[in-house]
Scaffold this active site. Structure first.
Site, PDB file in Angstrom:
ATOM      1  N   GLN A 295       0.857  -1.188   0.000  1.00  0.00           N
ATOM      2  CA  GLN A 295       0.000   0.000   0.000  1.00  0.00           C
ATOM      3  C   GLN A 295       0.890   1.234   0.000  1.00  0.00           C
ATOM      4  O   GLN A 295       1.890   1.288   0.719  1.00  0.00           O
ATOM      5  CB  GLN A 295      -0.907  -0.023   1.237  1.00  0.00           C
ATOM      6  CG  GLN A 295      -2.046   0.970   1.204  1.00  0.00           C
ATOM      7  CD  GLN A 295      -1.661   2.334   1.751  1.00  0.00           C
ATOM      8  OE1 GLN A 295      -0.806   2.469   2.610  1.00  0.00           O
ATOM      9  NE2 GLN A 295      -2.309   3.363   1.242  1.00  0.00           N
ATOM     10  N   SER A 296       0.565   2.224  -0.813  1.00  0.00           N
ATOM     11  CA  SER A 296       1.304   3.474  -0.956  1.00  0.00           C
ATOM     12  C   SER A 296       2.739   3.176  -1.393  1.00  0.00           C
ATOM     13  O   SER A 296       2.950   2.641  -2.465  1.00  0.00           O
ATOM     14  CB  SER A 296       1.238   4.288   0.339  1.00  0.00           C
ATOM     15  OG  SER A 296       1.717   5.588   0.120  1.00  0.00           O
ATOM     16  N   ALA A 297       3.744   3.504  -0.577  1.00  0.00           N
ATOM     17  CA  ALA A 297       5.134   3.210  -0.947  1.00  0.00           C
ATOM     18  C   ALA A 297       5.324   1.710  -1.142  1.00  0.00           C
ATOM     19  O   ALA A 297       6.121   1.274  -1.974  1.00  0.00           O
ATOM     20  CB  ALA A 297       6.092   3.739   0.104  1.00  0.00           C
TER      21      ALA A 297
ATOM     22  N   GLU B  59      -2.062  -1.155  -3.854  1.00  0.00           N
ATOM     23  CA  GLU B  59      -3.089  -0.236  -3.392  1.00  0.00           C
ATOM     24  C   GLU B  59      -2.488   1.158  -3.228  1.00  0.00           C
ATOM     25  O   GLU B  59      -1.628   1.385  -2.388  1.00  0.00           O
ATOM     26  CB  GLU B  59      -3.664  -0.712  -2.053  1.00  0.00           C
ATOM     27  CG  GLU B  59      -4.773   0.167  -1.540  1.00  0.00           C
ATOM     28  CD  GLU B  59      -5.331  -0.329  -0.218  1.00  0.00           C
ATOM     29  OE1 GLU B  59      -6.117   0.422   0.376  1.00  0.00           O
ATOM     30  OE2 GLU B  59      -4.986  -1.430   0.232  1.00  0.00           O
TER      31      GLU B  59
END
Length: 158
Positions: free
Chosen positions: A36-38, A62
């Site tokens: 998720q994200s990074a 995500e």
């Protein structure tokens, strides 16, 4: 030289799971890498780096992508050497093995204090970080396995 050792750590973790998943009742054919994200950017990078030997059978990303749609910086070395110099471990002129040995002995509190607000991001090394993700994507130079991708609504709003 690989400038993104975190990506190699990720690969080593996937290899460990591959080698040990059966001991935990899991199945080699069902390993999925999620971020998720990074973490999603890392998963996306993994798809390019290990295109011909992904080990995993699926990817979930995500709210992130390799480079977050921006070119990766050519180098983070100046940031690394600023931190290592502030801790008394040397700079670019110091033999890398001596510098690394010194940094490995530093207390985490001192490392974080020296790092301050400095952020380290993946850089272009053409091994695990690439300058041309859009071109690689157009050419199909990524692993050809199932991918689930999405993002959170109003993710940046707290």
């Amino acid at each position: 030289m690989n400038h993104n050792p975190g990506f190699l750590d990720q690969r080593m973790a996937v290899e460990w799971v591959r080698d040990n998943i059966a001991k935990f009742g899991g199945h080699l054919s069902r390993i999925t890498l999620f971020g998720q994200s990074a973490g999603a950017a890392s998963v996306d990078s993994y798809a390019y780096t290990w295109a011909h030997n992904p080990i995993v059978s699926g990817l979930i990303m995500e709210s992130g992508a390799a480079g977050f749609g921006k070119p990766l910086p050519a180098n983070n070395a100046d940031k690394w050497y600023a931190v290592s110099k502030s801790l008394g471990c040397g700079d670019a002129a110091t033999p890398s093995s001596d510098l690394l040995s010194c940094m490995q002995k530093k207390n985490i509190t001192n490392l974080l204090r020296a790092k301050g607000s400095t952020t380290f991001k993946p850089t272009v090394d053409n091994i695990t970080g690439f300058s041309n993700y859009p071109d690689l994507a157009k050419a199909g130079n990524f692993t050809q396995i199932p991918l689930l991708i999405g993002n959170n609504d109003f993710e940046t709003g707290l």
